[in-house]
Scaffold this active site. Structure first.
Site, PDB file in Angstrom:
ATOM      1  N   LYS A   2      90.568 166.356   3.012  1.00 30.53           N
ATOM      2  CA  LYS A   2      91.997 166.587   3.281  1.00 30.53           C
ATOM      3  C   LYS A   2      92.473 167.881   2.636  1.00 30.53           C
ATOM      4  CE  LYS A   2      92.805 161.602   2.877  1.00 30.53           C
ATOM      5  NZ  LYS A   2      93.442 160.563   2.041  1.00 30.53           N
TER       6      LYS A   2
ATOM      7  N   ARG B 225      66.918 164.698  -4.518  1.00 23.68           N
ATOM      8  CA  ARG B 225      66.102 164.700  -5.730  1.00 23.68           C
ATOM      9  C   ARG B 225      66.948 164.767  -7.002  1.00 23.68           C
ATOM     10  NH1 ARG B 225      63.216 167.606  -3.525  1.00 23.68           N
ATOM     11  NH2 ARG B 225      61.578 166.227  -2.898  1.00 23.68           N
ATOM     12  N   THR B 226      67.827 165.773  -7.073  1.00 26.42           N
ATOM     13  CA  THR B 226      68.622 165.965  -8.292  1.00 26.42           C
ATOM     14  C   THR B 226      69.548 164.777  -8.518  1.00 26.42           C
ATOM     15  OG1 THR B 226      68.572 168.356  -7.982  1.00 26.42           O
ATOM     16  CG2 THR B 226      70.246 167.507  -9.469  1.00 26.42           C
TER      17      THR B 226
ATOM     18  N   HIS C 135      71.332 176.565 -11.521  1.00 24.01           N
ATOM     19  CA  HIS C 135      70.865 175.179 -11.446  1.00 24.01           C
ATOM     20  C   HIS C 135      70.208 174.916 -12.801  1.00 24.01           C
ATOM     21  CE1 HIS C 135      69.543 171.429 -10.025  1.00 24.01           C
ATOM     22  NE2 HIS C 135      68.916 171.761  -8.912  1.00 24.01           N
TER      23      HIS C 135
ATOM     24  N   ARG D  37      77.537 168.881  -8.202  1.00 20.00           N
ATOM     25  CA  ARG D  37      76.919 169.919  -7.383  1.00 20.00           C
ATOM     26  C   ARG D  37      77.961 170.369  -6.364  1.00 20.00           C
ATOM     27  NH1 ARG D  37      71.114 169.862  -4.441  1.00 20.00           N
ATOM     28  NH2 ARG D  37      70.576 170.479  -6.558  1.00 20.00           N
TER      29      ARG D  37
END
Lengths: 146, 307
Positions: free
Chosen positions: B79, B50-51, B128, B100
């Site tokens: 890595k 969604r975001t 958020h 995020r």
């Protein structure tokens, strides 16, 4: 006649008016037990106003800003004197900080400061420590000194 | 004006109002592709649907281009590359970074690595902030104001990052805040020191203007029987809304599982799907304000270097 229970030093630092029974903790946190010269510790000494205090005297020692910051967190009312030729040369004022950098580890294992090389930083309000990064709040006893 | 949006606490009341005002303008007039010269770094170290889609849609509608990744497993992070090095690399290509990460504080760290703006799209259980902005937009649209509103936040308030951000933002407005959660999942007081705390959802409904529902996650409870017992007290069903105020709106950051029953969806109170689609306007507002600020700074530099 005034009687000194803790022997005077010639050149070094006196950390006085520590809360009773805190000297040994401060010695440990500042790694003073590995200091190469005389370290004199007095605990539960009588003080003015019938209170008890601890004292630490360090021969041939200066305190870094980081060490002063640690003392200010553990004993904000301590008095620190610089001694030269057995005389007080200078008194250093410490106060409880509003912010500390690279002094304490964040207790949140998922904080970026515990995952990558990154200096910690805490904002301090009313003795509550807020991590700049993860924004979690802690009391001092929950945090380890770096 | 703000440069980064890492925590909702980085934004002043005026910052929030200017973002929401811009979102309103974009919704009314349409999002124009005015930023074809901009590149947005979309770095989703942790999966999102969604975001991420909301941000990428906003960026594309603004005319800008997108680079990045949807899963850190396909990058050098696998890595062992640090957040700091990844940001350094992407900052060389992009004009703004949306990120995020599952590690708390990673976006804050990113702001120390680069001068380009960082937008936090969620960091672990911490913040958020853009979700909060779209939540505030939904409140503003449905209530006409952010002032003097009674907001009830329900569910997992201890670990829910959207609830933390929203509670902090509402401190800036003269809102009454009620936190509805089981005791073990109540919000830490520092997010909203003046909030009322309760475990009784039904008692709050008749007085609330906004009910913000969140999911109580099974994984927070080692004992499944306890989970089922606790969860059932924080489900919203249609019959519970008979005494609700006319202007009540129900919000949810989504995805919804069963904490809002589907029989609520067709009531006049349900606003959670519109809340989500309006997210594009809020995110477009953020990006366009950041791009404008960037353009102003570049123009200023050009004037200063001319003889």
């Amino acid at each position: 006649m005034k009687e000194l229970k803790v022997t005077p030093i010639n050149d070094g630092i006196v950390i006085d008016h520590l809360p009773s029974n805190t000297a040994l903790k401060i010695v440990h946190i500042l790694n003073l037990d590995s200091h190469n010269d005389i370290v004199t510790i007095g605990t539960n000494l009588s003080s003015k106003k019938n209170e008890r205090k601890d004292i630490i005297k360090l021969e041939a020692k200066t305190l870094s800003q980081k060490e002063l910051n640690k003392i200010s967190l553990l004993a904000p009312n301590a008095t620190i004197s610089v001694i030269e030729n057995a005389q007080v040369k200078e008194k250093i004022t410490i106060e409880y900080p509003k912010k500390v950098k690279n002094l304490l580890e964040c207790a949140n294992p998922n904080c970026i400061t515990n995952k990558e090389s990154c200096e910690t930083e805490f904002r301090i309000t009313n003795k509550i420590f807020t991590c700049l990064y993860c924004e979690k709040q802690f009391m001092l006893h929950e945090l380890e000194f770096i | 004006m703000f440069k980064n949006i890492v925590s909702i606490t980085d934004l002043s009341k005026d910052d929030i109002l200017s973002i929401l005002s811009k979102a309103q303008e974009l919704e009314e007039q349409g999002i124009k592709p005015n930023y074809a010269d901009k590149v947005v770094g979309s770095l989703f170290f942790e999966p999102s649907t969604r975001t991420r889609l909301s941000f990428e849609t906003a960026a594309q509608r603004l005319g800008s281009r997108i680079i990045g990744f949807t899963d850190a497993g396909s990058t050098s992070v696998k890595k062992g590359e640090t957040v700091a090095d990844t940001i350094r690399m992407v900052a060389g290509y992009a004009d703004a970074i949306v990120m995020r990460h599952n590690i708390e504080g990673a976006p804050r760290r990113a702001t120390q690595i680069t001068e380009i703006p960082i937008i936090n799209a969620g960091d672990g259980a911490n913040q958020h902030p853009t979700q909060t902005l779209l939540d505030l937009y939904a409140i503003l649209k449905t209530q006409g104001s952010l002032e003097n509103i009674h907001v009830a936040i329900v569910g997992d308030l201890k670990y829910g990052r959207t609830t933390h951000s929203l509670a902090q933002a509402l401190q800036l407005f003269n809102c009454k805040l009620t936190l509805v959660a089981p005791e073990e999942l109540q919000m830490q007081s520092h997010y909203a020191p003046n909030a009322i705390k309760t475990a009784k959802l039904e008692k709050v409904i008749p007085n609330a203007d906004i009910i913000y529902m969140t999911r109580i996650q099974k994984e927070r409870f080692p004992d499944l029987v306890e989970y089922e017992r606790v969860k059932s007290a924080f489900l919203l069903k249609k019959h519970m809304l008979t005494q609700a105020k006319e202007n009540l709106k129900i919000l949810h950051p989504l995805p919804r599982v069963d904490e809002i029953d589907i029989d609520v969806d067709n009531t006049k109170f349900a606003h959670y799907f519109t809340q989500a689609t309006d997210g594009v306007y809020v995110r477009a507002a953020l990006l366009s304000l950041i791009f404008e600020n960037n353009n102003l700074a570049q123009n200023k530099n050009k004037k200063e270097t001319q003889p």
